[in-house]
Design a protein around this motif. Structure first.
Motif, PDB file in Angstrom:
ATOM      1  N   VAL A 225      33.677  46.159  31.339  1.00 42.87           N
ATOM      2  CA  VAL A 225      34.407  47.400  31.288  1.00 42.87           C
ATOM      3  C   VAL A 225      35.297  47.681  32.266  1.00 42.87           C
ATOM      4  N   PRO A 226      34.885  47.279  33.469  1.00 49.24           N
ATOM      5  CA  PRO A 226      35.986  47.622  34.798  1.00 49.24           C
ATOM      6  C   PRO A 226      37.171  46.764  34.494  1.00 49.24           C
ATOM      7  N   LEU A 227      37.294  45.703  34.278  1.00 48.67           N
ATOM      8  CA  LEU A 227      38.604  45.007  33.813  1.00 48.67           C
ATOM      9  C   LEU A 227      39.124  45.550  32.837  1.00 48.67           C
ATOM     10  N   ARG A 228      38.598  45.963  31.854  1.00 46.60           N
ATOM     11  CA  ARG A 228      39.453  46.781  30.839  1.00 46.60           C
ATOM     12  C   ARG A 228      39.838  47.982  31.212  1.00 46.60           C
ATOM     13  N   LEU A 229      39.203  48.442  32.073  1.00 51.18           N
ATOM     14  CA  LEU A 229      39.669  50.011  32.477  1.00 51.18           C
ATOM     15  C   LEU A 229      40.782  49.601  33.215  1.00 51.18           C
ATOM     16  N   ALA A 230      41.045  48.630  34.030  1.00 54.30           N
ATOM     17  CA  ALA A 230      42.187  48.234  34.939  1.00 54.30           C
ATOM     18  C   ALA A 230      43.358  48.151  33.883  1.00 54.30           C
ATOM     19  N   THR A 231      43.298  47.208  32.965  1.00 50.31           N
ATOM     20  CA  THR A 231      44.345  46.993  31.948  1.00 50.31           C
ATOM     21  C   THR A 231      44.836  48.539  31.306  1.00 50.31           C
ATOM     22  N   ILE A 232      43.694  49.395  30.959  1.00 52.06           N
ATOM     23  CA  ILE A 232      44.173  50.548  30.453  1.00 52.06           C
ATOM     24  C   ILE A 232      44.914  51.410  31.262  1.00 52.06           C
ATOM     25  N   ALA A 233      44.317  51.507  32.562  1.00 54.79           N
ATOM     26  CA  ALA A 233      44.813  52.528  33.658  1.00 54.79           C
ATOM     27  C   ALA A 233      46.034  52.131  33.813  1.00 54.79           C
ATOM     28  N   GLY A 234      46.487  50.582  33.989  1.00 57.79           N
ATOM     29  CA  GLY A 234      47.741  50.316  34.168  1.00 57.79           C
ATOM     30  C   GLY A 234      48.864  50.762  32.909  1.00 57.79           C
ATOM     31  N   PHE A 235      48.431  50.708  31.889  1.00 51.99           N
ATOM     32  CA  PHE A 235      49.074  51.046  30.823  1.00 51.99           C
ATOM     33  C   PHE A 235      49.530  52.671  30.681  1.00 51.99           C
ATOM     34  N   GLY A 282      40.815  44.984  44.449  1.00 56.01           N
ATOM     35  CA  GLY A 282      39.320  44.610  44.976  1.00 56.01           C
ATOM     36  C   GLY A 282      38.342  44.276  44.034  1.00 56.01           C
ATOM     37  N   LEU A 283      38.221  44.957  42.901  1.00 52.36           N
ATOM     38  CA  LEU A 283      37.365  44.896  41.705  1.00 52.36           C
ATOM     39  C   LEU A 283      37.587  43.475  41.052  1.00 52.36           C
ATOM     40  N   LEU A 284      38.645  43.348  40.762  1.00 52.90           N
ATOM     41  CA  LEU A 284      39.023  41.761  40.275  1.00 52.90           C
ATOM     42  C   LEU A 284      38.535  40.808  41.489  1.00 52.90           C
ATOM     43  N   GLY A 285      38.666  41.061  42.738  1.00 51.49           N
ATOM     44  CA  GLY A 285      38.127  40.048  43.725  1.00 51.49           C
ATOM     45  C   GLY A 285      36.557  39.878  43.606  1.00 51.49           C
ATOM     46  N   GLU A 286      35.948  40.857  43.199  1.00 51.27           N
ATOM     47  CA  GLU A 286      34.460  40.900  42.990  1.00 51.27           C
ATOM     48  C   GLU A 286      33.953  39.757  41.885  1.00 51.27           C
ATOM     49  N   TYR A 287      34.933  39.912  40.840  1.00 51.00           N
ATOM     50  CA  TYR A 287      34.713  38.922  39.583  1.00 51.00           C
ATOM     51  C   TYR A 287      34.910  37.749  39.872  1.00 51.00           C
ATOM     52  N   VAL A 288      36.063  37.476  40.764  1.00 47.44           N
ATOM     53  CA  VAL A 288      36.335  36.033  41.223  1.00 47.44           C
ATOM     54  C   VAL A 288      35.499  35.408  42.029  1.00 47.44           C
ATOM     55  N   GLY A 289      34.887  36.615  42.919  1.00 54.00           N
ATOM     56  CA  GLY A 289      33.883  36.038  44.034  1.00 54.00           C
ATOM     57  C   GLY A 289      32.548  35.637  43.214  1.00 54.00           C
ATOM     58  N   ALA A 290      32.281  36.350  42.049  1.00 54.55           N
ATOM     59  CA  ALA A 290      30.888  36.051  41.503  1.00 54.55           C
ATOM     60  C   ALA A 290      31.082  34.635  40.843  1.00 54.55           C
ATOM     61  N   ILE A 291      32.231  34.538  40.356  1.00 54.18           N
ATOM     62  CA  ILE A 291      32.635  33.135  39.424  1.00 54.18           C
ATOM     63  C   ILE A 291      32.546  31.976  40.618  1.00 54.18           C
ATOM     64  N   LEU A 292      33.069  32.274  41.822  1.00 63.18           N
ATOM     65  CA  LEU A 292      33.194  31.405  42.763  1.00 63.18           C
ATOM     66  C   LEU A 292      31.759  30.880  43.237  1.00 63.18           C
ATOM     67  N   THR A 293      30.803  31.931  43.455  1.00 62.68           N
ATOM     68  CA  THR A 293      29.580  31.814  43.724  1.00 62.68           C
ATOM     69  C   THR A 293      28.803  30.938  42.635  1.00 62.68           C
ATOM     70  N   TYR A 294      29.106  30.985  41.677  1.00 59.31           N
ATOM     71  CA  TYR A 294      28.353  30.499  40.377  1.00 59.31           C
ATOM     72  C   TYR A 294      28.834  29.066  40.298  1.00 59.31           C
ATOM     73  N   VAL A 295      30.045  28.695  40.414  1.00 64.98           N
ATOM     74  CA  VAL A 295      30.636  27.487  40.425  1.00 64.98           C
ATOM     75  C   VAL A 295      30.203  26.406  41.632  1.00 64.98           C
TER      76      VAL A 295
END
Length: 331
Positions: A225-235, A282-295
């Motif tokens: 949802v936060p990622l979708r909110l970023a798109t919606i907020a930008g629009f 920053g929120l996007l960075g949290e998702y990227v960091g989570a992916i990095l940790t998993y990888v």
């Protein structure tokens, strides 16, 4: 006779480990038809916690200890302890007595009645009213935006059947949001409410960073949802900016000599949009960091030492009596 492992994560709990050991031993002495062992996993304490655990393990053969090579944090260490448990069921119980040990008997009764997961939830807590209100607001937010139905006011305190532990082992998440994984599995969960007491001895090891860490982990692990909110907020903000610019243009054309743009709207708009962009970056960075940790797939912890030979090897899955009987019949 079923066997239960109690897993107690601890870090600098020298004032509590002896008390929690005695309390667990007293409780299991009154529960028939089950045996138990008590596994402490110490997150590289800097006080006398390990020394006291060593003495306890020498006196009580049901106690075993894992000592981590360093402090691996409050998320990874408890999960490693759970995966090393050898019981038919595992109870996660912290050392600070804020999870009431007396609920253990209730957990076991529910489990014996067929419940694979029995957890304690704390709709009330004897802590700062402001802090508890913020905590409840967070639980509501995460529950609302999560892609699974999460358990509110749940910290991990509970009983988990062996089949749940084996599923967690297969998931193999290097930085797991345990509270969410329990809900992801999909088994029925029995919830036992309790009032969380104040800590009687020692101080809490949680700080702003650890609480923020687990809060963001809960959001990024179970919601897009936060990622979708970023798109919606930008629009939305782009549309608002276009509308405001058109209004300014019309006003300037109608009142050419009287209407002035001024610098205040420009500065306010600039800082507002910059703040929004920084927040979502920053929120996007949290998702990227989570992916990095998993990888990267680093181990949950690295052990420095194990104390208490009776509890080894913890990592071996327990073969139930009915499974062993089935193998005998098949042969």
């Amino acid at each position: 006779m079923k066997h239960i492992t109690v897993v107690t994560p601890c870090y600098n709990e020298e004032e509590n480990v002896e008390g929690i050991h005695e309390e667990v031993r007293r409780i299991f002495a009154s529960i028939p038809d089950v045996t138990y062992d008590h596994l402490f996993i110490d997150n590289c304490s800097t006080d006398t916690t390990v020394a006291k655990l060593r003495v306890i393990a020498e006196k009580d053969s049901s106690v075993s200890v894992i000592v981590n090579a360093r402090n691996f944090g409050h998320i990874r260490s408890p999960m490693h302890g759970l995966l090393q448990a050898r019981g038919d069921a595992v109870i996660l119980l912290v050392a600070d007595f804020q999870d009431p040990p007396e609920l253990i008997e209730t957990f076991i009764k529910k489990w014996q009645a067929g419940a694979p997961i029995v957890v304690g939830v704390k709709p009330e807590a004897k802590e700062s009213a402001v802090f508890f209100a913020l905590r409840r607001a967070y639980y509501r937010l995460v529950t609302r935006i999560a892609n699974v139905r999460l358990i509110q006011n749940f910290t991990g305190f509970g009983l988990y059947d062996r089949k749940v532990i084996e599923i967690l082992r297969k998931i193999d998440d290097p930085y797991p949001y345990f509270r969410g994984l329990i809900c992801e599995i999909g088994f029925d969960v029995v919830q036992i409410p309790y009032v969380q007491p104040r800590r009687k001895r020692g101080i809490s090891k949680n700080n702003f960073y650890t609480l923020f860490d687990i809060a963001m982990l809960g959001i990024t692990s179970h919601s897009k949802v936060p990622l979708r909110l970023a798109t919606i907020a930008g629009f939305a903000m782009g549309s608002v900016s276009l509308l405001v610019s058109l209004i300014y243009l019309v006003l300037k054309l109608l009142f050419w000599n009287k209407f002035a743009f001024g610098s205040a709207p420009l500065l306010i708009g600039l800082f507002f949009f910059a703040s929004v962009q920084l927040f979502f970056t920053g929120l996007l960075g949290e998702y990227v960091g989570a992916i990095l940790t998993y990888v990267m797939k680093r181990p949950l912890v690295v052990e420095r030492e194990r104390i208490g030979a009776d509890a080894f090897p913890h990592a071996e899955p327990v073969i139930r009596d009915e499974e062993r009987q089935g193998e005998t019949n098949a042969s």
